[in-house]
Design an enzyme around this catalytic site. Structure first.
Site, short mmCIF file in Angstrom:
data_model
loop_
_atom_site.label_atom_id
_atom_site.label_comp_id
_atom_site.label_asym_id
_atom_site.label_seq_id
_atom_site.Cartn_x
_atom_site.Cartn_y
_atom_site.Cartn_z
N GLN A 34 2.53 -17.37 1.98
CA GLN A 34 2.71 -15.98 2.37
C GLN A 34 3.79 -15.83 3.43
O GLN A 34 4.50 -14.82 3.45
CB GLN A 34 1.39 -15.40 2.89
CG GLN A 34 0.34 -15.20 1.81
CD GLN A 34 0.86 -14.35 0.65
OE1 GLN A 34 1.06 -14.83 -0.46
NE2 GLN A 34 1.08 -13.07 0.91
N ASP B 79 -0.81 -13.01 -7.02
CA ASP B 79 0.53 -12.45 -6.99
C ASP B 79 1.12 -12.33 -8.39
O ASP B 79 1.97 -11.46 -8.64
CB ASP B 79 1.45 -13.32 -6.14
CG ASP B 79 1.21 -13.13 -4.65
OD1 ASP B 79 0.62 -12.11 -4.27
OD2 ASP B 79 1.63 -14.02 -3.87
N HIS C 194 -17.58 36.92 -0.77
CA HIS C 194 -17.93 35.80 -1.64
C HIS C 194 -19.20 36.12 -2.42
O HIS C 194 -19.29 35.88 -3.63
CB HIS C 194 -18.15 34.52 -0.82
CG HIS C 194 -16.90 33.82 -0.42
ND1 HIS C 194 -15.91 34.40 0.33
CD2 HIS C 194 -16.47 32.55 -0.69
CE1 HIS C 194 -14.94 33.54 0.52
NE2 HIS C 194 -15.25 32.40 -0.08
N HIS D 267 7.44 -14.86 2.45
CA HIS D 267 7.83 -13.51 2.06
C HIS D 267 8.77 -12.87 3.06
O HIS D 267 9.73 -12.20 2.69
CB HIS D 267 6.58 -12.62 1.94
CG HIS D 267 5.90 -12.67 0.62
ND1 HIS D 267 6.44 -12.11 -0.51
CD2 HIS D 267 4.72 -13.21 0.25
CE1 HIS D 267 5.62 -12.30 -1.53
NE2 HIS D 267 4.57 -12.96 -1.10
N GLU E 236 -4.95 -8.00 3.83
CA GLU E 236 -4.43 -7.69 2.50
C GLU E 236 -4.95 -8.70 1.49
O GLU E 236 -5.48 -8.34 0.43
CB GLU E 236 -2.90 -7.71 2.54
CG GLU E 236 -2.23 -7.46 1.19
CD GLU E 236 -0.74 -7.70 1.22
OE1 GLU E 236 -0.05 -7.20 0.32
OE2 GLU E 236 -0.25 -8.41 2.13
N HIS E 237 -4.79 -9.97 1.80
CA HIS E 237 -5.32 -11.07 0.98
C HIS E 237 -6.27 -11.89 1.83
O HIS E 237 -5.92 -12.32 2.93
CB HIS E 237 -4.21 -12.01 0.51
CG HIS E 237 -3.03 -11.33 -0.13
ND1 HIS E 237 -1.89 -11.01 0.58
CD2 HIS E 237 -2.82 -10.94 -1.40
CE1 HIS E 237 -1.01 -10.44 -0.23
NE2 HIS E 237 -1.56 -10.37 -1.44
#
Length: 453
Positions: free
Chosen positions: A277, A380, A439, A280, A346-347
Site C-alpha cells: 500500500q 485491488d 396540510h 501507491h 479503508e483496507h
C-alpha cells in the site's frame, strides 16, 4: 522505519483513540483555493480551458478531448495478452459480485387500498474518474464501470489524464491500458482530461470543439448527475466544491491499510502488505496493530528490508516513515479490535487465530480481508469486491462503491379514498400539532371529514 504508538495499559475513549492513531495530513479545504478558479475557468471556457489546463498540469495538449473510437480499438489491439486476460478475469469476478447487489422494487400494503412502493432507479448519467498520476489504474476502470453498468446507468463517461509519454497515434490521450480497459467494458465515451478540471467538465458539461462536427453541430459532453472514482486532493476538493450540482461517491484521501495481527502471523506477509500500500503514494498509510512485540520487531525488520529493495523505494520509504504509518501496540485482541474500529481503515486485514470470528467483530472498515491468503492486493484487482473505498476514517459512516451507489430509491404512494379516509384524521391531528392547518385541509378537501378541534 515504522514509528511505534504504545497503547498498552491505557483505557482510551473512541475520541482519544482516534487522536492517538497515525493518520495522514490531508487538507481538502486548503486545496479549494487552488481548485476554485480552475472549476470556474472550465465552466466559462469549456474545451479551451481543458486543453490549456492539460498543458499546464499534464505537460501535453490533447489532439482531441474525446478519445476517438479507432484510438480505443488500437489500444486494445496493443494490449499485452496476459494483461488482457487478467483484466477479463477482474471484470468477470466484479460482475459476479456486483450482480448480487441489484435491488428489487418492494411494495408494502400499509392498509387495504394503501400501498407504498420503493422503486430503485439508476441515475441518468455518470462521470467516472480514473487517476493517471504516479501509477496507472485500469483496475479503477473496472471498479467504476461494472457497478454502474449493472445498476442500469444508460449514459456513462470516463475521464483520465492525458499522458505526455504516449507516442504515435496514442499521443495526447490517457494511458493505453486505461483505454483498453474501457474498450473491454464497452465504454466509448472517454475524455483526455484529469484532476479538478475533469470533475468540473463532468459537472458543467462543455461543447467539444476539438471533435468533428456531427450533422453540422459541435458535439457536446453533457453534464452528469454523479461523479465517482478516486483521485488526488485536488479531485477531492473539486468534488467538495461541486457537491450539490452533482452527486459524489466520496472525497477519497490517500490509501490506507491496517493489519490486525497476533503472534501467529507471518511477519513477511504483514510486511509485504504494508509495503504494497505504501507504493501507491508518499501519503499512503500503513499501520500494524498487534499485541505481540516479537511480531512487531520482526515486521519492522522485514519492512525495512523490503522497502529498500522494492522498485518504488523512495516513495515507499516516505510513506512508511510519515506520521500516517506505524505500529500500534495493544494489550490483547479485544483492545486491537477497539483500535481498528476507531481507526476505520479503508483496507483492514485480519491475520489472527480464528480470523473469521475476529473479522465478524469489525464494525468500521471499507473492506475486510480475512486470513493469511486474503491480501489487500487481491481486492485491488481480482477478488470481485470493489476497491473504491472510504478513507480517512469515513468507513465509520460510509460504504465503498457498489451498484447501490448508482441507484436512487423513490417511494411511490398510492392510496384509494377508503384508505385515505381511514388515516385522514391522524394526518389532520399531526398537521395541527405542527401548526400547518393547510396540510390537514388537503386531506379533508378529499374526504369531507370535519377538522378535529
Amino acid at each position: 522505519m515504522l514509528s511505534t504508538t504504545d497503547l498498552r495499559g491505557t483505557d482510551l475513549s473512541v475520541t482519544e483513540l482516534r487522536a492517538a492513531l497515525p493518520r495522514a495530513e490531508y487538507d481538502v479545504e486548503a486545496a479549494l483555493h487552488a481548485v476554485t478558479p480552475i472549476v470556474a475557468d472550465v465552466a466559462e471556457r469549456g474545451a479551451e480551458a481543458l486543453l490549456e489546463l492539460a498543458e499546464r498540469f499534464d505537460g501535453v495538449r490533447p489532439q482531441r478531448l474525446r478519445v476517438p473510437a479507432e484510438v480505443m480499438q488500437r489500444a486494445l489491439e496493443l494490449l499485452d495478452p496476459d494483461v488482457r486476460r487478467a483484466l477479463e478475469v477482474s471484470i468477470e469476478r466484479a460482475r459476479l459480485v456486483h450482480a448480487d447487489q441489484v435491488r428489487t422494487d418492494t411494495t408494502t400494503q400499509v392498509s387495504p387500498g394503501g400501498t407504498v412502493t420503493e422503486r430503485w432507479v439508476p441515475v441518468d448519467r455518470v462521470g467516472l474518474y480514473v487517476p493517471g498520476g504516479l501509477a496507472v489504474y485500469p483496475s479503477s476502470v473496472v471498479m467504476n464501470v461494472v457497478p454502474a453498468q449493472i445498476a442500469g446507468v444508460s449514459s456513462l463517461a470516463v475521464a483520465s489524464p492525458p499522458q505526455r509519454d504516449n507516442a504515435g497515434e496514442l499521443a495526447g490521450y490517457p494511458h493505453p491500458t486505461i483505454l483498453a480497459a474501457c474498450a473491454l467494458l464497452g465504454v466509448d465515451e472517454v475524455y483526455a482530461t484529469g484532476g479538478a478540471q475533469a470533475v468540473a467538465a463532468f459537472a458543467h458539461g462543455f461543447d467539444d470543439t476539438t471533435a468533428e462536427p456531427v450533422d453540422g453541430r459541435v458535439p457536446r459532453c453533457e453534464p452528469v448527475s454523479l461523479v465517482t472514482g478516486p483521485g488526488n486532493v485536488y479531485v477531492a476538493a473539486a468534488k467538495r466544491l461541486l457537491k450539490g450540482l452533482i452527486g459524489i461517491d466520496s472525497e477519497a484521501g490517500p490509501t490506507e491499510i491496517a493489519v490486525l495481527a497476533d503472534a501467529g502471523a507471518d511477519p513477511e506477509h504483514v510486511a509485504a502488505d504494508l509495503v504494497s500500500q505504501a507504493e501507491h503514494d508518499p501519503l499512503a498509510a500503513s499501520v500494524l496493530v498487534t499485541d505481540s512485540t516479537e511480531l512487531a520487531a520482526a515486521v519492522e525488520e522485514a519492512v525495512t528490508r523490503r522497502a529498500l529493495a522494492t522498485k518504488h523505494s523512495e516513495r515507499v520509504q516516505t510513506a512508511l516513515t510519515g506520521p500516517q504509518s506505524g505500529v500500534v501496540l495493544v494489550d490483547d485482541l479485544d483492545a486491537g479490535l477497539a483500535v481498528v474500529n476507531a481507526y476505520g481503515a479503508e483496507h483492514l486485514e485480519i491475520i489472527t487465530a480464528d480470523s473469521p470470528a475476529v473479522a465478524a467483530r469489525v464494525r468500521n472498515a471499507g473492506a475486510v480481508f480475512v486470513g493469511t491468503y486474503s491480501p489487500v492486493s487481491l481486492g485491488d484487482y481480482a477478488a470481485g469486491s470493489n476497491h473504491v473505498l472510504p478513507t480517512g476514517g469515513c468507513a465509520c459512516h460510509s460504504s465503498g462503491l457498489s451498484v447501490q451507489s448508482f441507484l436512487r430509491g423513490i417511494h411511490v404512494i398510492h392510496y384509494d379514498e377508503q384508505a385515505l379516509t381511514e388515516v385522514g384524521q391522524h394526518v389532520v391531528t399531526l398537521a395541527e400539532a405542527e401548526d400547518l392547518p393547510a396540510h390537514g385541509e388537503a386531506v379533508t378537501a378529499r374526504t369531507g371529514q370535519t377538522v378535529g378541534r
